[in-house]
Design a protein around this motif. Sequence first.
Motif, PDB file in Angstrom:
ATOM      1  N   UNK A  25       0.894  -1.465  -0.273  1.00  0.00           N
ATOM      2  CA  UNK A  25       0.176   0.280   0.134  1.00  0.00           C
ATOM      3  C   UNK A  25       1.036   1.022  -0.542  1.00  0.00           C
ATOM      4  N   UNK A  26       1.773   0.908   0.562  1.00  0.00           N
ATOM      5  CA  UNK A  26       2.977   2.597   0.350  1.00  0.00           C
ATOM      6  C   UNK A  26       3.416   2.680  -0.721  1.00  0.00           C
ATOM      7  N   UNK A  27       3.668   1.122  -1.262  1.00  0.00           N
ATOM      8  CA  UNK A  27       4.820   1.806  -2.781  1.00  0.00           C
ATOM      9  C   UNK A  27       3.531   2.265  -3.542  1.00  0.00           C
ATOM     10  N   UNK A  28       2.166   1.911  -3.381  1.00  0.00           N
ATOM     11  CA  UNK A  28       1.420   2.550  -4.651  1.00  0.00           C
ATOM     12  C   UNK A  28       0.511   3.659  -4.360  1.00  0.00           C
ATOM     13  N   UNK A  29       1.231   4.185  -3.041  1.00  0.00           N
ATOM     14  CA  UNK A  29       1.199   5.956  -2.886  1.00  0.00           C
ATOM     15  C   UNK A  29       1.502   6.438  -4.217  1.00  0.00           C
ATOM     16  N   UNK A  30       0.599   7.662  -4.377  1.00  0.00           N
ATOM     17  CA  UNK A  30       1.821   8.416  -5.653  1.00  0.00           C
ATOM     18  C   UNK A  30       2.948   9.650  -4.774  1.00  0.00           C
ATOM     19  N   UNK A  31       3.903  10.094  -4.954  1.00  0.00           N
ATOM     20  CA  UNK A  31       4.775  10.354  -4.761  1.00  0.00           C
ATOM     21  C   UNK A  31       4.004  12.271  -4.089  1.00  0.00           C
ATOM     22  N   UNK A  32       4.415  12.743  -3.071  1.00  0.00           N
ATOM     23  CA  UNK A  32       3.679  13.997  -2.800  1.00  0.00           C
ATOM     24  C   UNK A  32       4.849  15.210  -3.765  1.00  0.00           C
ATOM     25  N   UNK A  33       3.232  16.221  -4.484  1.00  0.00           N
ATOM     26  CA  UNK A  33       3.784  17.189  -4.875  1.00  0.00           C
ATOM     27  C   UNK A  33       5.013  18.494  -4.407  1.00  0.00           C
ATOM     28  N   UNK A  34       5.164  18.342  -5.027  1.00  0.00           N
ATOM     29  CA  UNK A  34       6.048  20.119  -4.648  1.00  0.00           C
ATOM     30  C   UNK A  34       5.376  20.859  -4.643  1.00  0.00           C
ATOM     31  N   UNK A  35       5.509  21.925  -4.319  1.00  0.00           N
ATOM     32  CA  UNK A  35       4.754  22.937  -4.315  1.00  0.00           C
ATOM     33  C   UNK A  35       5.520  24.401  -4.840  1.00  0.00           C
TER      34      UNK A  35
END
Length: 232
Positions: free
Chosen positions: A180-190
Amino acid sequence: EDLVDWRPAMEAEAEALYQLKRILHRGTEFPILMQNENGPCPLLALCNVLLLRDAVRIHPDVSQVTFTELVTLIGEYMLEYNALSEDSRVRVNQQQNLTDGMALFPKLQRGLDVNVRFTAVDAFEFSQDLLIFDLLNVRLLHGWLVDPQDRSTSAVVGSLSYNQLVEKVINMNTLSQEAASQAEPPAEVQPTVQQAAMAASPPAADLPPRVFFSQPSAAALERRPPSAAADE
């Protein structure tokens, strides 16, 4: 560093009282032990089996007994039932088993460690705590069985023990959390303020053509032709 004195607690445990109740079993009156607190207590199970077999006896006038009196009672029966062999090698093994069995007496009031298998009522993985049942000639049974008609569950459980199944559940939960942790999209850079401003501005190709107007000079005004009104 202060040391904790456990002696009062151990003495209180040793002097714990158990009430007796007399019942009719197969036409004969026997005393049985009553539980003094909720929770596991193999001591009561072992003593009540031996009492109903008439293997150990408590005087009819006695209404309650202590933990110390009970382990003394079953300890004497254990030594009597497991007569030592004349063979010196066998005798050494018997004596060690008796020593190990009596070392389990303090756990009888709190609970023994057993690991069941789900294939039969008497299926257990061997552990040291089961020794005391053998020494007292008491058969230990459990009721944790898989319904054979539930084929999917039976196929998963098989001959695994309780502890083995718990390990499998923990491993499966760990793998699920990692997936589940690997399937999460990377956090967006502001974006920065400058990047945001540039993104809001239209591209240069979309701007209308810029037209420049110049102010006429004084000499150009002097050379202007006379107006129609002057001609008239």
